[in-house]
Scaffold this active site. Sequence first.
Site, short mmCIF file in Angstrom:
data_model
loop_
_atom_site.label_atom_id
_atom_site.label_comp_id
_atom_site.label_asym_id
_atom_site.label_seq_id
_atom_site.Cartn_x
_atom_site.Cartn_y
_atom_site.Cartn_z
N LYS A 115 -59.13 1.71 21.68
CA LYS A 115 -59.76 0.66 20.86
C LYS A 115 -61.21 0.97 20.50
O LYS A 115 -61.76 0.37 19.57
CB LYS A 115 -59.65 -0.69 21.57
CG LYS A 115 -58.21 -1.16 21.77
CD LYS A 115 -58.17 -2.53 22.43
CE LYS A 115 -56.76 -3.05 22.59
NZ LYS A 115 -56.05 -2.45 23.73
N SER A 148 -59.41 -7.08 25.15
CA SER A 148 -58.58 -5.91 24.85
C SER A 148 -57.24 -6.30 24.24
O SER A 148 -56.17 -5.91 24.72
CB SER A 148 -58.36 -5.07 26.12
OG SER A 148 -57.99 -3.75 25.81
N SER A 181 -56.14 1.71 26.57
CA SER A 181 -56.98 0.91 25.67
C SER A 181 -58.35 1.51 25.36
O SER A 181 -59.10 0.91 24.57
CB SER A 181 -57.16 -0.50 26.24
OG SER A 181 -55.98 -1.25 26.07
#
Length: 317
Positions: free
Chosen positions: A85, A146, A82
């Site tokens: 992102k 997230s 993640s």
Amino acid sequence: MSLPRTPRHRLVSGALSLALLTALGIAVAAPSGAPPTTGGERLPVSDIGPLPWPQDGQSAVDLEGTGSLGERGERRPVPIASLTKVMTAYVILEEHPLRPGEEGPLIEVDPTAAHEAGVGGESTVPVRSGERYSQRRLLELLLIPSGNNVARLLARWDSGSQEAFVAKMRRAAGRLGMKDTVYTGASGIEPTTTSTAADQVRLTRAAMEDPVFRAVVATRETTVPGLGTITNTNPLLDTPGVLGVKTGSSTPAGGNLLWAYEVRVGGKPRLLVGAVLHQRANTTPAEGLRAAVDSSRGLLTAVRARLAAAGTEGGER
């Protein structure tokens, strides 16, 4: 598969340390046996001292106005989960800039994002088809809890498809000089999205220049109507002076953490940025993330102490 351990350290050279001295405007005590300074003369130092680099994976630390304070581990692309992102948010804010306090356009949740909220094995946010959230709110749902489904929703909103958005992510990486990074999705669920600690530090520094991004990643928790209170996945935010940035964990990626911390030098704030990647890979995401947080906290504490000993003025905001 976790990276092999290596004793190789990329620490600051004498030339870079001289730049550190000049940029920070700090005097450093002469080492034992060296001639004393005279008149306002300042002696260079060989490095900022030994740091508690994690043995697994790879790590990098960078100080605004100075550059790299060192790296550990092989500079080889690894899955970043993640952390992806950060680039997703960076591209969205490049394409659709927001001013501080501005909410931006309303974006409707499509059936795909709503369906993906119920898919197991991913970090998602329980949004419903037809609901509308502001761009700022979706950035919060992207970066604080997230949400993978929110990442893909923002990609489709911006570019019509995730594939078209990924092309923008790759172009942005190229502009930033991220030569060892490949993006294959907007969320990071794909293990084929890979990068290095040095590249992620470069991206983080660029993203933190945007005040909206900076405010969102520093948010510990926020209340969203219909969803309740959402809490940031980054436990390092409990450390005073930490300004974010992002966690990422999966079985192939291990634990990953990008962090930013504000130090004061000569009365002026300077941003200290670190990346810790590929911790305890191929165990569990929770175990990897704990290792990444612990390693980051140790690095941050040590660097802060070294800079304070060299003459910086405090470590907290």
